[in-house]
Design an enzyme around this catalytic site. Structure first.
Site, mmCIF file in Angstrom:
data_model
loop_
_atom_site.group_PDB
_atom_site.id
_atom_site.type_symbol
_atom_site.label_atom_id
_atom_site.label_comp_id
_atom_site.label_asym_id
_atom_site.label_seq_id
_atom_site.Cartn_x
_atom_site.Cartn_y
_atom_site.Cartn_z
ATOM 1 N N ASP A 201 68.969 5.010 36.922
ATOM 2 C CA ASP A 201 68.788 3.704 36.310
ATOM 3 C C ASP A 201 69.556 3.575 34.995
ATOM 4 O OD1 ASP A 201 67.592 1.163 35.937
ATOM 5 O OD2 ASP A 201 66.004 2.053 34.718
ATOM 6 N N GLU A 442 62.813 13.436 37.698
ATOM 7 C CA GLU A 442 62.248 12.775 38.884
ATOM 8 C C GLU A 442 62.983 13.099 40.176
ATOM 9 O OE1 GLU A 442 61.772 8.576 38.205
ATOM 10 O OE2 GLU A 442 60.241 8.887 36.667
ATOM 11 N N TYR A 495 54.144 4.874 35.261
ATOM 12 C CA TYR A 495 54.298 3.478 34.831
ATOM 13 C C TYR A 495 53.147 2.632 35.361
ATOM 14 C CZ TYR A 495 58.873 4.630 32.988
ATOM 15 O OH TYR A 495 59.887 5.174 32.242
ATOM 16 N N GLU A 531 57.468 10.052 30.138
ATOM 17 C CA GLU A 531 57.898 8.647 30.133
ATOM 18 C C GLU A 531 56.676 7.771 30.377
ATOM 19 O OE1 GLU A 531 61.053 7.378 32.815
ATOM 20 O OE2 GLU A 531 62.174 9.230 32.460
HETATM 21 C C1 BDP Z 1 61.936 6.259 35.359
HETATM 22 C C2 BDP Z 1 63.305 6.899 35.214
HETATM 23 C C3 BDP Z 1 64.176 6.199 34.173
HETATM 24 C C4 BDP Z 1 64.115 4.709 34.393
HETATM 25 C C5 BDP Z 1 62.667 4.243 34.247
HETATM 26 C C6 BDP Z 1 62.546 2.742 34.448
HETATM 27 O O1 BDP Z 1 63.180 8.263 34.880
HETATM 28 O O2 BDP Z 1 65.495 6.667 34.253
HETATM 29 O O3 BDP Z 1 64.966 3.986 33.551
HETATM 30 O O4 BDP Z 1 61.930 4.871 35.262
HETATM 31 O O5 BDP Z 1 62.469 2.322 35.588
HETATM 32 O O6 BDP Z 1 61.420 6.504 36.584
HETATM 33 O O7 BDP Z 1 62.560 2.004 33.476
#
Ligand code: BDP
Length: 636
Positions: A201, A442, A495, A531
């Site tokens: 991404d 990931e 997330y 993250e």
């Molecule tokens: C995570 C990835 C990261 C992405 C992020 C996203 O590690 O590179 O930019 O999600 O979707 O899974 O913002």
């Protein structure tokens, strides 16, 4: 004593595995540097197979004689420099050329070795000097070099023409992996149409991303230095190993000086130990009022014929250790309150840029961030040097991102991955700021080959550097992750209320608690939330919060923090926000001119989340009670 002997043994072993060195070019009484940054001639090869440059041997003549060229800045990605959409999205070979005068004194002294160094070119690079091929390198984000004195001395004189061809095509066995897809339906696509697919991404910026330079050493030279450090009471120990090329029995003198330039320890021999009385340890930012203390280690070698070489290596003295629930720096628990970053900015893309680097460090320190991860590839060496000096702790990640396809777990991919780890450890092993290696982000770590793959990869990395913990970043299910058994620290991305249950903030605390309890319950290893976050389009507001507004991003963070605050009493050892700043991605329906999960815009202006994190990070730092009043938030 046992630990000290073990360190020395590990040091010798690790050096054997590493082979040749890749020391950062520094001038010294025996070395000179000439930067070749600035304007280069540039031509993208738009021929249908992108191969005209090779079939017509563009490297044999000045690039202007092969066809139209444009000015290109180095270092910079080429993509955003012009108004040409085809160049922005170009896939294939681009050609760079620069003519330089090499100082006559370098050429006349046959005992001078002249090296051409490229800090990073994305992705494949071929380098010619005066039409003679001197280097081929695979992989972006890492430096490569070529000795070019024989080419220069055998030439006809005149300026030296450096030609560099760079190809941004990724394949399934490269890191990161990608693939070219031909779309052959003439009713839908033009003839010969192809696109590049990749599973990560961020925009696949390309070109010469870091400095190109010439430097000299004597023919007998310091090729590599490895240091490992420890301390006992108030005495520091720097175990060192110097590898010398060109002399079988060099005399080696090593000395260590403090910030005041006073010598604090000396030693002789290619390997040994420097004993530092009243040591100033290297401490992370906000953990000590004298953070980021760096010594300077001078290595002077003299060959049998009297030739000498001098190299100055900055050294920080600290230890790193992982227990079942803590990350210890200098035997004290360290909590990562930091960020994930990208090398990314307007116009220059991934090109190295000092003003940007300094601004980013100022912003991190303003925010109270004590750490960052080099998501998802190795950053410029100058960035790690800044981290050393400012006491910012780094998780150093290789470009193992987007390993989702079964074929990117095969032996060819693994072999390449091992080589990349060798190059990364070789480059970054002496930075005190680097406290852990991340071998991937990931990956599809639930796929059956992942067990074997990560076992090998982690073991190899540990053999290259037995002193640092190794991890990879996972978003897999805790019960099915085949790589997790091999890592020292569990790094989890999640997330909640974004990719899962979008819009439902109320699920965060329950899902996050479950996440942590599951991972800790199974592995009994410390955990970093590597993250978390949400997109916020700057200036977009809604209350009650709605996705993509600054209020929603803030609320996601607040709910995550509630759980972090409970779990950091036990086994959660860090939180790294995704992301420090907005960054460019490939175009797609989930991205509005890039990824907007930044705390800062791409132009480095704060969103609401940045202020929230600032309050939080300074409050956490103040809990340790080591900060003098002047350093407490709000301090400026
Ligand atoms: C995570 C990835 C990261 C992405 C992020 C996203 O590690 O590179 O930019 O999600 O979707 O899974 O913002």
């Amino acid at each position: 004593m046992c630990t000290l002997l073990l360190l020395l043994l590990l040091l010798v072993l690790s050096v054997c595995v590493n082979g040749g060195g890749m020391l950062y070019p520094r001038d010294s009484p025996s070395r000179e540097i000439r930067e070749l940054n600035g304007l280069w001639s540039f031509r993208a090869d738009f021929s249908p197979d992108r191969n005209a440059g090779f079939t017509q041997a563009w490297y044999k003549q000045p690039l202007t004689e092969t066809g139209p060229v444009i000015d290109m800045a180095v270092p910079s990605s080429f993509n955003d420099i012009t108004q040409d959409v085809e160049l922005r999205d170009f896939t294939g070979w681009v050609w760079y050329e620069k003519e330089v005068w090499v100082p006559v004194r370098w050429l006349q002294d046959s005992e001078t070795r002249i090296v051409l160094r490229v800090g990073s070119a994305h992705y494949y690079a071929v380098v010619w000097v005066n039409g003679v091929k001197v280097s081929v390198h695979e992989g972006g984000h890492l430096p490569f070099e070529a000795e070019i004195d024989s080419v220069l001395r055998n030439g006809e004189g005149g300026p030296c023409r450096i030609t560099i061809a760079v190809n941004n095509t990724l394949d399934l066995h490269t890191l990161p992996p990608g693939s070219i897809q031909y779309l052959n339906d003439p009713t839908r696509y033009p003839k010969g149409y192809f696109i590049q697919n990749y599973n990560f991404d961020f925009f696949n910026y390309a070109g010469i991303h870091r400095s190109v330079l010439l430097y000299t050493t004597p023919k007998v030279y310091v090729d590599d230095i490895t240091v490992n450090t420890t301390f006992s009471d108030s005495t520091g120990f720097v175990y060192y190993n110097v590898s010398v090329v060109g002399s079988a029995k060099p005399t080696v003198k090593v000395s260590l000086s403090g910030k005041d330039k006073r010598c604090v320890a000396t030693a002789d021999g290619v390997f040994g130990v420097l004993k530092v009385p009243e040591v100033n340890l290297w401490w992370p930012y906000l953990m000590h009022e004298n953070a980021g203390y760096m010594y300077s280690m001078e290595v002077q070698i003299t060959a049998e014929n009297g030739q000498t070489d001098v190299y100055m290596l900055p050294v920080g003295i600290r230890t790193v250790q992982v227990t079942s629930s803590k990350f210890l720096i200098n035997n004290k628990p360290f909590y990562f309150h930091g960020v994930n970053k990208h090398e990314d900015a307007d116009i220059r893309g991934k090109g190295f840029d000092w003003p940007l680097v300094v601004k980013d460090f100022n912003l991190m320190k303003w925010m109270g961030a004590n750490s960052f991860r080099t998501s998802h590839y190795p950053y410029a060496e100058e960035i790690l040097q800044m981290a050393d000096r400012h006491g910012i702790v780094v998780i150093d990640e290789c470009p193992g991102v987007g390993i989702k396809d079964i074929r990117s777990f095969d032996n060819k991919s693994l072999d390449h991955h091992l080589i990349v780890m060798e190059e990364l450890v070789r480059r970054d092993k002496n930075h005190p700021s680097v406290v852990m290696w991340s071998v991937a982000n990931e990956p599809a770590s639930e796929m059956p080959p992942a067990g074997f793959y990560f076992k090998q990869l982690v073991a190899h990395t540990k053999s290259l550097d037995p002193t640092r913990p190794v991890t990879f970043i996972t978003d897999s299910n805790y019960a099915r992750d085949l790589g997790a058994p091999y890592v020292d620290v569990i790094c989890v991305n999640s997330y909640f209320s974004w990719y899962h249950d979008p819009g439902h903030l109320e699920v965060i605390t329950i899902q996050l608690n479950t996440q942590f309890d599951n991972w800790y319950g199974k592995y009994k290893k410390p955990i970093i939330q590597s993250e978390y976050g949400a997109d916020a389009v700057p200036g977009l507001h809604n209350d009650p919060p709605m996705m993509f507004t600054e209020e929603y991003q803030r609320s996601v963070l607040q709910d995550y923090h509630k759980v972090f605050d409970q779990k950091r009493k036990d086994f959660v050892i860090g939180e790294l926000i995704w992301n420090f700043a907005d960054f460019m991605t490939a175009q797609g329906i989930t991205r509005v001119v890039g990824n907007k999960k930044g705390m800062f815009t791409r132009q480095r202006q704060p969103k609401a989340g940045a202020f929230l994190l600032r309050e939080r990070y300074w409050a956490i730092a103040n809990e340790t009670g080591v900060l003098p009043t002047w350093a407490k938030y709000p301090c400026h």
